[in-house]
Design a protein around this motif. Structure first.
Motif, PDB file in Angstrom:
ATOM      1  N   HIS A  24      40.065  35.492  40.893  1.00 52.30           N
ATOM      2  CA  HIS A  24      40.402  34.230  40.339  1.00 52.30           C
ATOM      3  C   HIS A  24      39.722  34.155  39.099  1.00 52.30           C
ATOM      4  O   HIS A  24      38.854  34.529  38.614  1.00 52.30           O
ATOM      5  CB  HIS A  24      39.826  33.277  41.270  1.00 52.30           C
ATOM      6  CG  HIS A  24      40.463  31.900  40.962  1.00 52.30           C
ATOM      7  ND1 HIS A  24      41.752  31.551  41.483  1.00 52.30           N
ATOM      8  CD2 HIS A  24      40.003  30.636  40.350  1.00 52.30           C
ATOM      9  CE1 HIS A  24      41.965  30.242  40.981  1.00 52.30           C
ATOM     10  NE2 HIS A  24      41.064  29.615  40.489  1.00 52.30           N
ATOM     11  N   VAL A  25      40.498  33.261  38.061  1.00 51.24           N
ATOM     12  CA  VAL A  25      40.125  33.035  36.850  1.00 51.24           C
ATOM     13  C   VAL A  25      38.481  32.511  36.842  1.00 51.24           C
ATOM     14  O   VAL A  25      38.383  31.569  37.721  1.00 51.24           O
ATOM     15  CB  VAL A  25      40.968  32.202  36.054  1.00 51.24           C
ATOM     16  CG1 VAL A  25      41.096  30.720  36.739  1.00 51.24           C
ATOM     17  CG2 VAL A  25      40.706  31.971  34.365  1.00 51.24           C
ATOM     18  N   ASP A  26      37.750  33.082  35.946  1.00 46.94           N
ATOM     19  CA  ASP A  26      36.292  32.523  35.832  1.00 46.94           C
ATOM     20  C   ASP A  26      35.494  33.062  36.797  1.00 46.94           C
ATOM     21  O   ASP A  26      34.199  32.676  36.835  1.00 46.94           O
ATOM     22  CB  ASP A  26      36.327  30.935  35.611  1.00 46.94           C
ATOM     23  CG  ASP A  26      36.433  30.336  34.243  1.00 46.94           C
ATOM     24  OD1 ASP A  26      36.626  31.307  33.345  1.00 46.94           O
ATOM     25  OD2 ASP A  26      36.776  29.114  34.152  1.00 46.94           O
ATOM     26  N   LYS A  29      35.395  38.491  36.092  1.00 48.29           N
ATOM     27  CA  LYS A  29      36.103  40.001  35.836  1.00 48.29           C
ATOM     28  C   LYS A  29      35.652  40.664  34.675  1.00 48.29           C
ATOM     29  O   LYS A  29      35.285  41.804  34.587  1.00 48.29           O
ATOM     30  CB  LYS A  29      37.545  39.920  35.989  1.00 48.29           C
ATOM     31  CG  LYS A  29      37.971  39.203  37.301  1.00 48.29           C
ATOM     32  CD  LYS A  29      39.877  39.310  37.296  1.00 48.29           C
ATOM     33  CE  LYS A  29      40.146  38.128  36.484  1.00 48.29           C
ATOM     34  NZ  LYS A  29      39.910  36.856  36.832  1.00 48.29           N
ATOM     35  N   THR A  30      35.903  39.643  33.390  1.00 53.88           N
ATOM     36  CA  THR A  30      35.613  40.292  32.021  1.00 53.88           C
ATOM     37  C   THR A  30      34.311  40.637  32.095  1.00 53.88           C
ATOM     38  O   THR A  30      33.641  41.700  31.491  1.00 53.88           O
ATOM     39  CB  THR A  30      35.987  39.278  31.025  1.00 53.88           C
ATOM     40  OG1 THR A  30      37.357  38.763  31.302  1.00 53.88           O
ATOM     41  CG2 THR A  30      36.020  39.801  29.700  1.00 53.88           C
ATOM     42  N   LYS A 124      28.256  36.248  40.723  1.00 54.61           N
ATOM     43  CA  LYS A 124      27.266  35.026  40.386  1.00 54.61           C
ATOM     44  C   LYS A 124      26.372  34.773  41.597  1.00 54.61           C
ATOM     45  O   LYS A 124      25.946  33.552  41.954  1.00 54.61           O
ATOM     46  CB  LYS A 124      28.203  33.960  40.301  1.00 54.61           C
ATOM     47  CG  LYS A 124      29.465  34.091  39.380  1.00 54.61           C
ATOM     48  CD  LYS A 124      29.860  32.856  38.886  1.00 54.61           C
ATOM     49  CE  LYS A 124      31.086  33.312  37.853  1.00 54.61           C
ATOM     50  NZ  LYS A 124      31.669  31.868  37.162  1.00 54.61           N
ATOM     51  N   SER A 159      25.588  40.314  40.088  1.00 54.84           N
ATOM     52  CA  SER A 159      25.346  39.454  39.106  1.00 54.84           C
ATOM     53  C   SER A 159      25.930  40.066  38.134  1.00 54.84           C
ATOM     54  O   SER A 159      25.331  40.845  37.405  1.00 54.84           O
ATOM     55  CB  SER A 159      24.237  38.722  38.755  1.00 54.84           C
ATOM     56  OG  SER A 159      24.101  38.034  37.752  1.00 54.84           O
TER      57      SER A 159
HETATM   58  P1  GDP Z   1      36.932  35.989  34.326  1.00 57.67           P
HETATM   59  O1  GDP Z   1      37.973  34.726  33.994  1.00 57.67           O
HETATM   60  O2  GDP Z   1      37.232  36.305  35.567  1.00 57.67           O
HETATM   61  O3  GDP Z   1      37.215  37.230  33.465  1.00 57.67           O
HETATM   62  O4  GDP Z   1      35.659  35.436  34.090  1.00 57.67           O
HETATM   63  P2  GDP Z   1      34.596  35.476  33.015  1.00 57.67           P
HETATM   64  O5  GDP Z   1      33.884  36.964  33.043  1.00 57.67           O
HETATM   65  O6  GDP Z   1      34.991  35.260  31.854  1.00 57.67           O
HETATM   66  O7  GDP Z   1      33.198  34.452  33.499  1.00 57.67           O
HETATM   67  C1  GDP Z   1      33.464  33.183  33.415  1.00 57.67           C
HETATM   68  C2  GDP Z   1      32.320  32.436  33.230  1.00 57.67           C
HETATM   69  O8  GDP Z   1      31.465  32.881  34.252  1.00 57.67           O
HETATM   70  C3  GDP Z   1      31.589  32.962  32.055  1.00 57.67           C
HETATM   71  O9  GDP Z   1      30.887  31.860  31.355  1.00 57.67           O
HETATM   72  C4  GDP Z   1      30.440  33.938  32.361  1.00 57.67           C
HETATM   73  O10 GDP Z   1      29.352  34.061  31.585  1.00 57.67           O
HETATM   74  C5  GDP Z   1      30.086  33.432  33.775  1.00 57.67           C
HETATM   75  N1  GDP Z   1      29.779  34.486  34.847  1.00 57.67           N
HETATM   76  C6  GDP Z   1      30.369  35.568  35.169  1.00 57.67           C
HETATM   77  N2  GDP Z   1      29.654  36.413  35.799  1.00 57.67           N
HETATM   78  C7  GDP Z   1      28.207  35.620  36.107  1.00 57.67           C
HETATM   79  C8  GDP Z   1      27.147  35.717  37.003  1.00 57.67           C
HETATM   80  O11 GDP Z   1      26.871  36.881  37.644  1.00 57.67           O
HETATM   81  N3  GDP Z   1      26.314  34.875  37.061  1.00 57.67           N
HETATM   82  C9  GDP Z   1      26.604  33.629  36.359  1.00 57.67           C
HETATM   83  N4  GDP Z   1      25.568  32.694  36.352  1.00 57.67           N
HETATM   84  N5  GDP Z   1      27.484  33.778  35.410  1.00 57.67           N
HETATM   85  C10 GDP Z   1      28.579  34.378  35.386  1.00 57.67           C
END
Ligand code: GDP
Length: 296
Positions: A24-26, A29-30, A124, A159
């Motif tokens: 899911h978005v956020d 993944k990235t 996370k 994480s």
């Molecule tokens: P994507 O849309 O699946 O690619 O998600 P992103 O990688 O862009 O992450 C979305 C948000 O979640 C960003 O602000 C990241 O910094 C945060 N985030 C991703 N992984 C973690 C994690 O393991 N721990 C925490 N606390 N934040 C995370």
């Protein structure tokens, strides 16, 4: 379709697994793709600026793992619709503070349709609101039961942001790969799939290919759909020039006469004339079809 069915067993050797990260978005993944690349890309070798070519390879315990750097279900769906099976393993990222969301379900459906093994990365895990048990129970409802509940899905707590659990996740990929026994024959002309393609002002069509079987060499002639050409220059995900690329390697090449479509299958030949003939035949067929459908 690229498969090993007609391949003589004796010619097959182990190849790195090709992994796609979905979710899911956020959910991270990235961040996960970036963390993996940063921490493992230099294992056993130095230097090189990572450039975005849509895929990269990392070293893990002396083995290699290829990641498709295209988080996005559209790309995956488009490739599958074109008959390309590019991924061997799907990692589904689920944020432990959010649980299963609509695109998580979509990812599960994609993985099931592709018939590839899934690893669930419970992400996370560092967050105060993280609830891994909820993720496991919600994913189990979608048919992904953990081993401790009698299923065969592996869950890894990570994480992505701070790196915890990422080495475990990479080792899990190697374990799954060993069980699945991914193999290819490096001793033939290459076949594979277009991962990304764009037109560069100075260099012309620039294409990222995933070699899936055989070995691709500079100088090889190529056909991709109605596009053809010769591999004039080939570089890896760190911009280093290569003379040859083995199975599961992503490479960026220049030398095609036009921009091919992502998800199209490529085939290498020893003669450019052969490649050109095939491409032109396909083009003529396409033109004839378009004419007959517009006149109908
Ligand atoms: P994507 O849309 O699946 O690619 O998600 P992103 O990688 O862009 O992450 C979305 C948000 O979640 C960003 O602000 C990241 O910094 C945060 N985030 C991703 N992984 C973690 C994690 O393991 N721990 C925490 N606390 N934040 C995370």
């Amino acid at each position: 379709q690229i498969n090993n069915e007609e391949e003589d067993e004796a010619n097959l050797v182990e190849r790195p697994p090709v992994v796609t990260i979905m979710g899911h978005v956020d959910h991270g993944k990235t961040t996960l793709l970036d963390t993996i690349r940063k921490t493992h890309v230099t294992e056993g070798e130095f230097g090189g600026i990572t450039q975005h070519i849509g895929a990269y390879q990392v070293g893990v315990n002396g083995k290699k793992v290829t990641f498709l750097d295209t988080p996005g279900h559209e790309a995956f769906t488009a490739m599958r619709a074109r008959g390309a099976q590019v991924t061997d393993i799907v990692i589904i990222v689920v944020a432990a503070d959010d649980g299963v969301m609509p695109q998580t379900k979509e990812a599960v459906d994609h993985a099931k349709a592709a018939g590839v093994p899934v690893i669930v990365a419970v992400n996370k895990i560092d967050k105060p609101g993280a609830n891994r048990d909820r993720v496991v129970s919600e994913m189990s409802e979608l048919g992904l039961m953990p081993e401790e509940w009698g299923g065969d899905t592996i869950y890894v707590d990570v994480s992505a942001k701070f790196g915890d659990g990422v080495p475990d996740l990479l080792e899990t990929i190697l374990i799954v790969a060993e069980v699945e026994n991914f193999r290819a024959n490096p001793n033939k002309m290459a076949t594979g799939t277009v991962i990304e393609a764009k037109l560069d002002k100075g260099r012309g069509p620039v294409t990222t290919l995933l070699v899936q079987n055989g070995t691709l060499h500079t100088g090889d002639a190529l056909v991709v759909g109605t596009v053809f050409g010769r591999v004039r220059k080939m570089t890896d995900d760190r911009g280093r020039e290569l003379k040859e690329a083995l199975p599961s390697m992503p490479v960026e090449i220049i030398g095609l006469n036009d921009v091919p479509v992502a998800g199209d299958i490529f085939k290498a030949f020893d003669s450019e004339k052969k490649a050109r003939n095939i491409a032109e035949e396909r083009l003529n067929k396409k033109i004839a079809q378009e004419r007959s459908s517009s006149s109908a």
